[in-house]
Design an enzyme around this catalytic site. Sequence first.
Site, PDB file in Angstrom:
ATOM      1  N   ASP B  48     -11.579 -13.825  -8.312  1.00 51.15           N
ATOM      2  CA  ASP B  48     -12.297 -14.400  -7.164  1.00 51.15           C
ATOM      3  C   ASP B  48     -11.429 -14.484  -5.910  1.00 51.15           C
ATOM      4  O   ASP B  48     -10.208 -14.357  -5.997  1.00 51.15           O
ATOM      5  CB  ASP B  48     -12.741 -15.823  -7.507  1.00 51.15           C
ATOM      6  N   TYR B 106      -4.084 -16.242 -18.390  1.00 52.58           N
ATOM      7  CA  TYR B 106      -4.193 -16.877 -17.072  1.00 52.58           C
ATOM      8  C   TYR B 106      -3.340 -18.145 -17.057  1.00 52.58           C
ATOM      9  O   TYR B 106      -3.204 -18.821 -18.078  1.00 52.58           O
ATOM     10  CB  TYR B 106      -5.636 -17.284 -16.775  1.00 52.58           C
TER      11      TYR B 106
END
Lengths: 242, 242
Positions: B48, B106
Amino acid sequence: MLRVAYDGTLYHGWAFQEGQKTVAGTVIAAISELTGDEVELEGASRTDAGVHALMNIAVFDTASSIPPDKFGAALNTKLPEDIVIRSSEEVAPDFSIRKAQTEKTYVYSILNSDFADPLRRLYTYQVRYSLDVDRMHEAAQYLVGKHDFKSFCSVHTQALTTLREITGISAVREGELIKIRVSGYGFLYNMVRIISGTLIEVGRGRLEPEDISGILSECDRSAAGPTAPPQGLLLEKIRIIA
Amino acid sequence: MLRVAYDGTLYHGWAFQEGQKTVAGTVIAAISELTGDEVELEGASRTDAGVHALMNIAVFDTASSIPPDKFGAALNTKLPEDIVIRSSEEVAPDFSIRKAQTEKTYVYSILNSDFADPLRRLYTYQVRYSLDVDRMHEAAQYLVGKHDFKSFCSVHTQALTTLREITGISAVREGELIKIRVSGYGFLYNMVRIISGTLIEVGRGRLEPEDISGILSECDRSAAGPTAPPQGLLLEKIRIIA
């Protein structure tokens, strides 16, 4: 008196310059927005373009009725995210941070890696040559104490004397990061960046640690190494002694 | 195939969008400048806006004569400093990184401090409440394994199934920084940011660690905590399994 932290990336340094985006200029505009006062701001350190600070100190006069210890929080609402007032307090009307006796600590951060990490590019100087941090630390110890630092001063200086005192200096490796931390009672123009550039020459083997003595005694800028770039430099703290 | 690192601050995310500055769009333009080819770029993770990567993977077809292992270095000369190709290699013509079996890791970084550090604002999410990282780590363990993660998925998802497998998750404090590291075979839209937002609720005492089981079984986005903001998220690595 304000304690100010900032990311220097987008600023033409601390010092106010007409028509330039500077840290002092931005703080002055925020004070004006908050209080209506047009102030002059005296800074402890006139950091260069791209140099960062976790703590610089700024002093100004105001007739504002905002309580001194709340002034910083109020000012933060008028400042961009890359400048943060950490604390604010009242000082004597004649107090001058430039004339006060202070000890400043700077940290120069080197990314010793082949990989030009985009997430650290704004806060480190990437050096691809493998650096020997023990040699750098050993070399740095020759700088401790009172010396004429003319070799470690940009020729553009306006200083009356190039005599300064370094109270402590270390070079430490944390993984791919090498941090050079220097404390002293005052610094010449570009002094920490020239020290860092010279210690990098030692770390990669182009100078010997004991060469630092000779570089100091030459009192000539060309004897020292290059000026390391600004983004690796951070003004970490300032201690007011008297 | 390229391994790509980037600072996502100035980009509208990875995925190409006409008229927007995106990471994929910037890499595509650089490939075009280097080779003259108009390529389509397949990315492993469509990060994003504002999300960073130390390693995303991108695949494209080219007839370029540049040796595959030199392609990355050549491409870096055409890219801005906030996007860096870490390595490049040739893959089979029919290789698809979206269809390949991969394990992604992540890291979500929280700055647990009163001080909105301007030097870390682009890469962390500041939380002023004191967070108990042991509770966060304990809560996180309920997420390990195969589960329906519908509660941890943005309602805007286009995924066919919300079943996913997390292979490992930890919450660790390093001074004022808290790092949540999550590995898994696939992630839903906003999944790591919703997990992080939920673990923050546990850390500040608004949820109990054992509440995570119930949140999972509700299969309802509103049962979980808020979506933590993008700048704290980093795609750390991708392991290609098959």
